[in-house]
Enzyme design. Sequence first.
Site, mmCIF file in Angstrom:
data_model
loop_
_atom_site.group_PDB
_atom_site.id
_atom_site.type_symbol
_atom_site.label_atom_id
_atom_site.label_comp_id
_atom_site.label_asym_id
_atom_site.label_seq_id
_atom_site.Cartn_x
_atom_site.Cartn_y
_atom_site.Cartn_z
ATOM 1 N N GLY A 82 0.977 -1.039 -6.199
ATOM 2 C CA GLY A 82 2.429 -1.109 -6.279
ATOM 3 C C GLY A 82 3.061 -0.217 -7.319
ATOM 4 O O GLY A 82 4.281 -0.179 -7.452
ATOM 5 N N ASP B 16 4.529 2.982 -9.381
ATOM 6 C CA ASP B 16 5.196 4.254 -9.123
ATOM 7 C C ASP B 16 5.584 4.865 -10.450
ATOM 8 O O ASP B 16 5.191 4.371 -11.513
ATOM 9 C CB ASP B 16 6.398 4.079 -8.185
ATOM 10 C CG ASP B 16 7.460 3.121 -8.724
ATOM 11 O OD1 ASP B 16 7.757 3.171 -9.940
ATOM 12 O OD2 ASP B 16 8.019 2.330 -7.939
ATOM 13 N N TYR C 244 5.468 -8.058 -7.920
ATOM 14 C CA TYR C 244 6.330 -8.131 -6.745
ATOM 15 C C TYR C 244 6.948 -9.528 -6.684
ATOM 16 O O TYR C 244 6.277 -10.533 -6.941
ATOM 17 C CB TYR C 244 5.541 -7.876 -5.469
ATOM 18 C CG TYR C 244 5.353 -6.408 -5.139
ATOM 19 C CD1 TYR C 244 5.758 -5.391 -6.005
ATOM 20 C CD2 TYR C 244 4.760 -6.034 -3.943
ATOM 21 C CE1 TYR C 244 5.580 -4.056 -5.695
ATOM 22 C CE2 TYR C 244 4.569 -4.698 -3.614
ATOM 23 C CZ TYR C 244 4.989 -3.703 -4.488
ATOM 24 O OH TYR C 244 4.803 -2.391 -4.162
ATOM 25 N N LYS D 68 1.306 7.933 2.432
ATOM 26 C CA LYS D 68 2.256 8.358 1.403
ATOM 27 C C LYS D 68 1.612 8.358 0.024
ATOM 28 O O LYS D 68 0.802 7.481 -0.294
ATOM 29 C CB LYS D 68 3.492 7.456 1.408
ATOM 30 C CG LYS D 68 4.630 7.957 0.530
ATOM 31 C CD LYS D 68 5.953 7.321 0.941
ATOM 32 C CE LYS D 68 6.067 5.882 0.556
ATOM 33 N NZ LYS D 68 7.359 5.307 0.995
ATOM 34 N N LYS E 114 2.545 8.596 -4.202
ATOM 35 C CA LYS E 114 3.559 8.505 -5.247
ATOM 36 C C LYS E 114 3.444 9.698 -6.182
ATOM 37 O O LYS E 114 2.356 10.002 -6.702
ATOM 38 C CB LYS E 114 3.383 7.210 -6.039
ATOM 39 C CG LYS E 114 3.650 5.947 -5.231
ATOM 40 C CD LYS E 114 5.122 5.783 -4.920
ATOM 41 C CE LYS E 114 5.398 4.467 -4.226
ATOM 42 N NZ LYS E 114 6.826 4.238 -4.001
ATOM 43 N N ASP F 212 6.655 10.580 -2.532
ATOM 44 C CA ASP F 212 7.740 9.715 -3.019
ATOM 45 C C ASP F 212 7.874 9.856 -4.528
ATOM 46 O O ASP F 212 6.983 9.476 -5.284
ATOM 47 C CB ASP F 212 7.420 8.270 -2.641
ATOM 48 C CG ASP F 212 8.520 7.296 -3.037
ATOM 49 O OD1 ASP F 212 9.540 7.724 -3.606
ATOM 50 O OD2 ASP F 212 8.353 6.086 -2.775
ATOM 51 N N ASN G 117 10.407 8.508 -6.419
ATOM 52 C CA ASN G 117 11.082 7.369 -7.047
ATOM 53 C C ASN G 117 12.166 7.784 -8.039
ATOM 54 O O ASN G 117 12.219 7.298 -9.166
ATOM 55 C CB ASN G 117 10.068 6.431 -7.701
ATOM 56 C CG ASN G 117 9.266 5.660 -6.669
ATOM 57 O OD1 ASN G 117 8.122 6.038 -6.360
ATOM 58 N ND2 ASN G 117 9.841 4.618 -6.099
ATOM 59 N N GLU H 2 10.612 11.908 -0.757
ATOM 60 C CA GLU H 2 11.389 10.673 -0.801
ATOM 61 C C GLU H 2 11.998 10.458 -2.185
ATOM 62 O O GLU H 2 11.337 10.643 -3.204
ATOM 63 C CB GLU H 2 10.465 9.502 -0.442
ATOM 64 C CG GLU H 2 11.130 8.153 -0.385
ATOM 65 C CD GLU H 2 10.168 7.097 0.150
ATOM 66 O OE1 GLU H 2 10.354 5.919 -0.197
ATOM 67 O OE2 GLU H 2 9.234 7.445 0.913
ATOM 68 N N GLU I 218 16.042 3.583 -0.202
ATOM 69 C CA GLU I 218 15.490 2.398 -0.864
ATOM 70 C C GLU I 218 16.443 1.850 -1.914
ATOM 71 O O GLU I 218 16.575 0.641 -2.067
ATOM 72 C CB GLU I 218 14.145 2.758 -1.501
ATOM 73 C CG GLU I 218 13.531 1.652 -2.331
ATOM 74 C CD GLU I 218 12.237 2.071 -3.012
ATOM 75 O OE1 GLU I 218 11.755 1.317 -3.876
ATOM 76 O OE2 GLU I 218 11.703 3.146 -2.661
ATOM 77 N N ASP J 80 16.869 -0.676 3.675
ATOM 78 C CA ASP J 80 15.939 -1.800 3.573
ATOM 79 C C ASP J 80 16.736 -3.097 3.651
ATOM 80 O O ASP J 80 17.635 -3.339 2.836
ATOM 81 C CB ASP J 80 15.195 -1.705 2.238
ATOM 82 C CG ASP J 80 14.106 -2.752 2.064
ATOM 83 O OD1 ASP J 80 14.183 -3.801 2.722
ATOM 84 O OD2 ASP J 80 13.185 -2.528 1.262
ATOM 85 N N HIS K 270 12.409 1.460 4.268
ATOM 86 C CA HIS K 270 11.570 1.017 3.164
ATOM 87 C C HIS K 270 11.280 -0.466 3.375
ATOM 88 O O HIS K 270 12.126 -1.196 3.882
ATOM 89 C CB HIS K 270 12.315 1.242 1.844
ATOM 90 C CG HIS K 270 11.638 0.663 0.652
ATOM 91 N ND1 HIS K 270 11.971 -0.580 0.135
ATOM 92 C CD2 HIS K 270 10.653 1.140 -0.130
ATOM 93 C CE1 HIS K 270 11.209 -0.827 -0.916
ATOM 94 N NE2 HIS K 270 10.403 0.186 -1.094
ATOM 95 N N GLU L 122 6.545 1.778 7.398
ATOM 96 C CA GLU L 122 5.718 1.668 6.199
ATOM 97 C C GLU L 122 4.873 0.386 6.242
ATOM 98 O O GLU L 122 5.332 -0.669 6.678
ATOM 99 C CB GLU L 122 6.632 1.649 4.975
ATOM 100 C CG GLU L 122 5.924 1.664 3.648
ATOM 101 C CD GLU L 122 6.885 1.856 2.485
ATOM 102 O OE1 GLU L 122 6.433 2.340 1.430
ATOM 103 O OE2 GLU L 122 8.078 1.524 2.624
#
Length: 411
Positions: free
Chosen positions: A24, A26, A34, A217, A219, A248, A250, A274, A301, A324, A351, A378
């Site tokens: 998870g 980035d 999460y 994908k 990061k 991505d 971010n 992204e 996102e 999203d 997303h 995704e």
Amino acid sequence: MHPSIVIREVVSQDKRYVLPPGAGSDAVHTAPTYGYAVCVLRTDRSEEGVGLAFTLGTGNPLVCEAIRHLAGKLVGQEIHALMAGFGRIFRTLADDAAYRWLGPHKGVVHLALAAITNACFDLWAKAHQVPLWKLLNDLSPEALLDAIDISYLEDVLPRAEALGILTQRDATRKDAEQILRTGYRGYDTSVGWFEYSDGQIRDNVRRAMDAGFTAMKLKVGSKDAGRDIRRAMLVREVAGDTATIMLDANQQWSLPDAIRICSALQPMNPYWIEEPTHPDDVQAHRTLADAIAPLRIALGEHVPNRVLFKNYLQTGAMSFNQADAVRVGGVAEYIAISLLSRKFNIPMVPHVGDMGQIHQHLVLFNHIRVGHEALFLEYIPHLRDHFVHPARVTGGFYQVPQEPGLSAALR
């Protein structure tokens, strides 16, 4: 006729899940937890509506408090009557006089609205005893539009034009329904989390390909752009020239840095870049899109509402729309954004803060009912064991969910 179901109580729940090391991560969140702020609509029958808003854990109490405040207005409402005019209800909740100053239409309050809205759509589908994708595909165009709010979009998407998109599609959608037999293609985000070592990424890419994924994908967004370039080339080397690889960032680059680094990444042929820069900076994305063409930009996102999506679409700054439903104002606002994106011929590739649970329904709706191209969805597997009905992905394809509702119920 479907039986009456009356909302008797609203409960908010703070759900948090610690991830394995590196998972998870980035360029911003190096060790995330999460989390979901959950809205549960308890009723006078056995059915409950469950809706999620995605957070990263510690902000959950704020969102849960907002859920309790906003959703109190739903107590005593019968679900079929509520959803017959839910577009008006959505507008009323979004413009709550006590909380609107804290947005408007963004941040903690809008995340609460997402959870509430998603719970309402979940209960509505359960009241019809069908999965959400089927409910959305079977509603009349008028009933579907009555359930969403297109205010502030009328200058580019008046109701008559939105109705026309749905009506025209209903006459031609038979071929699109083939996807109910094949499933919806997925792409694997979990191969390339920011904190994973090069060795982990190599192993993950091979594992994803063995599982049937042809798209994945990575990061990026390091302070050292050389690290990003090296790792992107690594993924391309392991996956091969025919694999679809997305990158991505971010939101980590300034516009000058984004132009420079994206240009340096061109040789590995990314399918998209992204979130390359600040999510509120529409003009920077427009400038970047021109500077790095034909390399394409995906974003959404962190775009909080339909009005900012309208601005992005008007300027031509995005090539892929990643709205999203657990970040904007839930399924209702997502549908408005999907129709808007169809107007501008920009594909929807959401997303998945919900880990694909709700979006596995919405991409079927996008393709069958709205006419979006079926690209891919995704896939992030880390929380699947926490859902009552986890998304099923086989051979790289999401299998069509069959249980009533929108698949958000947590164990």
